[in-house]
Design an enzyme around this catalytic site. Structure first.
Site, short mmCIF file in Angstrom:
data_model
loop_
_atom_site.label_atom_id
_atom_site.label_comp_id
_atom_site.label_asym_id
_atom_site.label_seq_id
_atom_site.Cartn_x
_atom_site.Cartn_y
_atom_site.Cartn_z
N GLY A 1 1.87 2.37 19.72
CA GLY A 1 1.79 1.40 20.81
C GLY A 1 0.74 1.79 21.83
O GLY A 1 0.88 1.51 23.02
N HIS B 1 18.67 5.03 34.71
CA HIS B 1 18.06 5.84 35.76
C HIS B 1 19.09 6.33 36.78
O HIS B 1 19.18 7.53 37.07
CB HIS B 1 16.99 5.03 36.50
N TYR C 1 11.90 0.88 15.63
CA TYR C 1 12.18 2.32 15.54
C TYR C 1 12.49 2.77 14.11
O TYR C 1 11.95 3.77 13.64
CB TYR C 1 13.36 2.69 16.45
N ARG D 1 22.75 9.37 49.19
CA ARG D 1 23.29 9.67 50.52
C ARG D 1 24.71 10.21 50.34
O ARG D 1 25.62 9.48 49.92
CB ARG D 1 23.27 8.43 51.41
N LYS E 1 16.27 -6.16 43.31
CA LYS E 1 14.87 -6.55 43.42
C LYS E 1 14.69 -7.54 44.58
O LYS E 1 15.65 -8.19 45.00
CB LYS E 1 14.39 -7.18 42.11
#
Length: 640
Positions: free
Chosen positions: A69, A290, A174, A400, A390
């Protein structure tokens, strides 16, 4: 005793039929099907060397990076620049071999001219001569690729033929690509490792299929699933911060921590990515991967060592303790268009559904807040709040951690709770909010911050890009920054029921105007979960732009002689920024909203006008206000 053991062994060999023993031996020698066991497969003998030997050998042994890619956006924005930077820093051998692969016939010079534009000038000089473009469509293409790598190794005088394959490919490709690599391009004398990009499925079942597709050809220690957040500088600091400083570990538990909030905000829309984003939504795109990885590093127990298996074991233990999410554990939102009028100019920020690549009736959330519960001795009862959205009021990602107040305060009950804030991006920093005595004869406490800002504390340091670390660590065999199969099994176990319910019921997301801090009700959701949220300066104006008294009080508190000079603006923003020095970007953002004549000062009239920018400009509001604003401040008809 020895005689008894020999008699037992003799007896077993007589009662077990020979054909069964042969059958078991064949099973042991056959290729193993992918399993989802907790214990990782042992590293090969070569990868058990000391760390220093690994770093020394990477510069001596042949090394080939194969980029599948290579004509895509990721290769242009991240992979080629990362390889150029690694060469410039002398972290990979100057003789490294790079094969840029794609499905179509192209010339190497043509690919580099387009894909190498973000590589530094020095990086181009070092990298471009090492790159060869090759097609990877047919079996013959892969055979040619293997021959090219073997020729490179031969010219280097032999040695371990080490190969790193980067799969910048859609997941459906894959299995077929992994099969071709195993069949035609698997190294005979060195290691073969695959770096795989997300998404890793949509739910538990799709991930298990994806894992099986690659697992039938490669061992777990050959698969490096990338989450680039694990390569961010401040995220890398989490384990050293916790386990190399004696002050933190005794407090890092339910006895002392009141709440944890992991927050991700972006001030941009989907920017033409709506078609892709609409297939996944904010939870799959940001939170399940994430932010969950950040939560793991915040919450995991101390590993025995930094060895791959020891770190993976503690990460997995933490994930197993996280309860499965349900619909009651979330609030969902979607950003809508926002029009406002400011300084004779009407501005239009389009909504999610205005993106031409998004279906007109899409209910995919662009914002979500989740409450997670961890059922173990360290964290039982402590709310972990995770939020992402977003088109919000600012761009940031931070953790925090709020500590519990003193049960028996001797300085009064009005003291603010201590907070440790770990700012991942932008303006990387770690700071601790504490209460200190204000200088003077009286004992008055004020909240202040002990601040470590990376830009000032490490002025000459070069942190590098996350993809630099990933490409380097894969070559070194360091898997701590990559995601193991069992981690993803547990991650999807946590999120799949909630995602399936959202997909099936398609609940209406709560709309929030572009640039707001979140959908209506998100603050109450957080409060009900046991988490107190800080108010940003943008949010103050969103909530109070129509409240004259509050605006006047804020302006009066910080203004001097009826206007806000630059120093006054700094103190105003600092009030909403934990008392910290605001960044240049924050100052510019504030002045853009309030400094109408661009003279670096803000008058009361400009302050009122700027407040209007944070209110949606609708036809209803236009009609109700007419040519006079809500404070009686006259505006020209051209501004309407």
């Amino acid at each position: 005793r020895g005689k008894g053991i020999r008699l037992c062994a003799s007896f077993l060999t007589q009662i077990i039929p020979p054909f069964l023993i042969a059958f078991l031996r064949q099973l042991d020698q056959a290729p193993k099907a992918p399993s989802f066991q907790s214990e990782p497969i042992s590293q090969p003998a070569r990868e058990g060397k000391m760390e220093a030997e690994k770093k020394a050998n990477i510069k001596e042994e042949p090394l080939t990076y194969i980029l599948f890619g290579s004509t895509g956006d990721l290769a242009r924005k991240k992979l080629f620049p990362a390889l150029g930077a690694l060469l410039s820093k002398k972290l990979i051998p100057e003789h490294v071999n790079v094969l840029a692969c794609g499905r179509r016939e192209k010339k190497t010079e043509e690919v580099l001219k387009k894909q190498g534009v973000k590589v530094s000038e020095e990086g181009q000089k070092l990298l471009f001569p090492r790159v060869t473009y090759m097609k990877n469509k047919t079996a013959d293409d892969y055979k040619a690729m293997n021959a090219a790598i073997e020729d490179y190794v031969k010219k280097r005088g032999g040695g371990p033929d080490n190969r790193v394959f980067f799969f910048s490919l859609p997941p459906f490709a894959y299995a077929s690509t992994a099969e071709m690599v195993k069949k035609y391009c698997y190294s005979k004398t060195g290691y073969t490792r695959l770096i795989l990009e997300k998404p890793f499925g949509r739910d538990s079942d799709s991930f298990k299929k994806l894992a099986a597709d690659t697992g039938q050809f490669f061992r777990e220690n050959e698969l490096y699933r990338i989450d680039h957040y694990l390569g961010k500088e401040v995220v890398l600091t989490l384990l050293p911060l916790r386990f190399s400083n004696q002050i933190f570990e005794p407090l890092w538990n339910r006895d002392h921590v009141q709440s944890v909030h992991i927050e991700w905000k972006e001030d941009l829309n989907t920017m033409g990515r709506g078609g892709y984003f609409d297939k996944y939504g904010i939870i799959r795109d940001i939170m399940q991967n994430h932010l969950l990885q950040v939560l793991i590093l915040v919450g995991m127990d101390k590993p025995k060592s930094l060895a791959n298996d020891d770190v993976a074991e503690k990460k997995l233990d933490l994930l197993k303790a996280v309860k499965t999410l349900e619909m009651k554990d979330t609030i969902l939102g979607q950003f809508s268009a926002k029009k406002y009028c400011s300084y004779c100019k009407e501005t239009d920020n389009p909504g999610y559904l205005d993106d031409e690549t998004v279906p007109n009736d899409s209910k995919v959330p662009t914002y979500a807040m989740l409450k997670l519960s961890i059922d173990n001795d360290r964290w039982r009862g402590v709310p972990f709040l995770m939020s992402a959205g977003k088109a919000l009021d600012e761009r940031k990602c931070e953790v925090r951690i709020r500590f519990k107040p003193d049960k028996n305060p001797i300085f009064g009950s009005a003291m603010e709770s201590n907070e440790l804030v770990i700012r991942i991006q932008p303006d990387e920093s770690i700071y601790y909010r504490v209460n200190l005595k204000k200088p003077g004869l009286d004992v008055n406490l004020l909240p202040r911050v002990l601040d470590l800002t990376y830009s000032s504390a490490f002025k000459d340091a070069s942190s590098g890009d996350a993809y630099e670390r990933m490409l380097l660590n894969c070559a070194l065999g360091q898997q701590q920054l990559f995601v193991k199969t069992m981690e993803l099994v547990e991650a999807w176990r946590i999120f799949t029921p909630l995602l399936h319910e959202i997909d099936a019921k398609k609940p209406d997301p709560i709309l929030y105007p572009f640039g707001d801090s979140g959908p209506r009700g998100y603050r109450k959701f957080a409060s009900d979960a046991g988490v107190e949220l800080k108010e940003t300066w943008q949010e103050f104006f969103q909530l109070h732009a129509t409240e004259h008294d509050k605006l006047e009080a804020l302006f009066t508190k910080h203004s001097k002689e009826g206007k806000l000079e630059m120093e006054n603006v700094k103190t105003l923003i600092a009030d909403f920024y934990d008392g910290r020095e605001p960044t240049e970007k924050m100052l510019k953002s504030f002045l853009k909203a309030f400094d109408g004549d661009k003279d670096n000062t803000v008058t009361w009239d400009e302050f009122q006008q700027g407040a209007h920018k944070f209110l949606p400009w609708t036809a209803t509001r236009r009609a109700s206000i007419g040519t006079e604003d809500i404070f009686g401040f006259r505006v020209g008809p051209q501004e309407l």
